[in-house]
Design an enzyme around this catalytic site. Sequence first.
Site, PDB file in Angstrom:
ATOM      1  N   ASN A 290      28.421 -11.683 -18.714  1.00 13.50           N
ATOM      2  CA  ASN A 290      27.017 -12.023 -18.445  1.00 13.50           C
ATOM      3  C   ASN A 290      26.034 -11.248 -19.314  1.00 13.50           C
ATOM      4  O   ASN A 290      25.133 -11.819 -19.928  1.00 13.50           O
ATOM      5  CB  ASN A 290      26.700 -11.747 -16.962  1.00 13.50           C
TER       6      ASN A 290
ATOM      7  N   ASP B 137      36.204 -10.853 -13.969  1.00 11.44           N
ATOM      8  CA  ASP B 137      35.510 -11.204 -12.733  1.00 11.44           C
ATOM      9  C   ASP B 137      35.351 -12.711 -12.542  1.00 11.44           C
ATOM     10  O   ASP B 137      35.077 -13.170 -11.435  1.00 11.44           O
ATOM     11  CB  ASP B 137      34.130 -10.552 -12.690  1.00 11.44           C
TER      12      ASP B 137
ATOM     13  N   LEU C 103      43.510  -0.957 -13.666  1.00 11.90           N
ATOM     14  CA  LEU C 103      44.806  -1.603 -13.892  1.00 11.90           C
ATOM     15  C   LEU C 103      44.663  -3.121 -13.946  1.00 11.90           C
ATOM     16  O   LEU C 103      45.446  -3.811 -14.604  1.00 11.90           O
ATOM     17  CB  LEU C 103      45.783  -1.212 -12.786  1.00 11.90           C
TER      18      LEU C 103
END
Length: 407
Positions: free
Chosen positions: A113, A143, A299
């Site tokens: 974004n 995400d 991770l």
Amino acid sequence: MAKNAIVGQSGGPTAVINSSLAGVYEAAKRRGIDKVYGMKHGVQGLLNRDVIDLSEAINGELDIELLKRTPSSFLGSCRYKLPNADEQPEVYENLFNILQEMEIAWFFYIGGNDSMDTISKLSDYGRKTGSSIRFIGVPKTIDNDLEGTDHTPGFGSAAKYIGTTIKEIVRDSLVYDMRSVTIVEIMGRNAGWLTAAAALAKSDDCEGADLLYLPEVDFDPDRFVEKVKQLQEKKGNIVIAVSEGIRTRDGVYVCELQEALGPQDAFGHKILTGTARYLASLLSQRLGIKARAIELSTLQRCSSHMVSRMDITEAYQVGGAAVCAAEEGRTGEMVGLSRISENPYQCITELHDIHQIANQEKKVPRDWINKEGDGVTEEMLSYLRPLIQAELSPVYVSGLPRHIVLT
């Protein structure tokens, strides 16, 4: 006449972000671009004239294959927020002077974004000043909250890692004949795509996570405790997946209930941590049971040993498509993925106006979350499954994966 290209990486890395870099580099070289430069640490590095000629760092097909398999950002990253041009025009004048000196024709920025915000500002300034430089955004983020694309490169591999890890945690939780609760904290500030991926663990050989909590649904701590209490009457060992950004009805982050949130990043985002720890403590206090917290943390974005072949292939494709767009004269746009078929799964690339993407957030549809708000529907699973398919093994040397690094 401008004849070179430049590419940068920004924001949090992924396991396949370098595959997009490889896609940009190879596509640009195939189209006769003289030099493909890399910004070290994004646009912030460019402002400091910290750039490299990628042909000096990438030598041959083996390096390309290593680049595709190397996690994190090969060029380094930054979280530099480009100011508005009317407030600090000198920043733009300096940046465009540097690009002109380097004879840059095409500018590519791989990011999420905030990176698309950078492309928006640069392309707008370019149009305003009559610059011929073409600015194209290349999507990435684990995400999966970027508008203008069915999903983002990087998400599929993170989802594969999360689904696999939840399966392994479930197996571990069943070792001892005792009651316990394991709470797994997964990245996701305002969008729960990654936490939804925990549902992939459920299969004929695994019960999967018992509860999933996403930021799209208000979280009620009292209801949560009661739900766990009811579950423990039916089974002894419970595994729960929670997004780091779950909030109560009044907008308070759950991790904020225990301690003050840390500082903010350059874009004003609160740094979240401690959600699972707080909920584990809450269960121990209220129910007197053994509860532990696991934070998957970075991770999720650096586990290239478990990369999805589909993800790495699409990451490479969007890099190449960005170069095609620039060659066609497009600017101020981002390459997106459009799903045109479910069975068989097929995605194509398409272009979107950057102004419809920058600073927007794509959240999980409410009807992909179950009515109770503690799980996901079959529609979500159908969306997720194609993205984690197949594997691309690392190149192993002395028993460990070999990476390519910038020296």
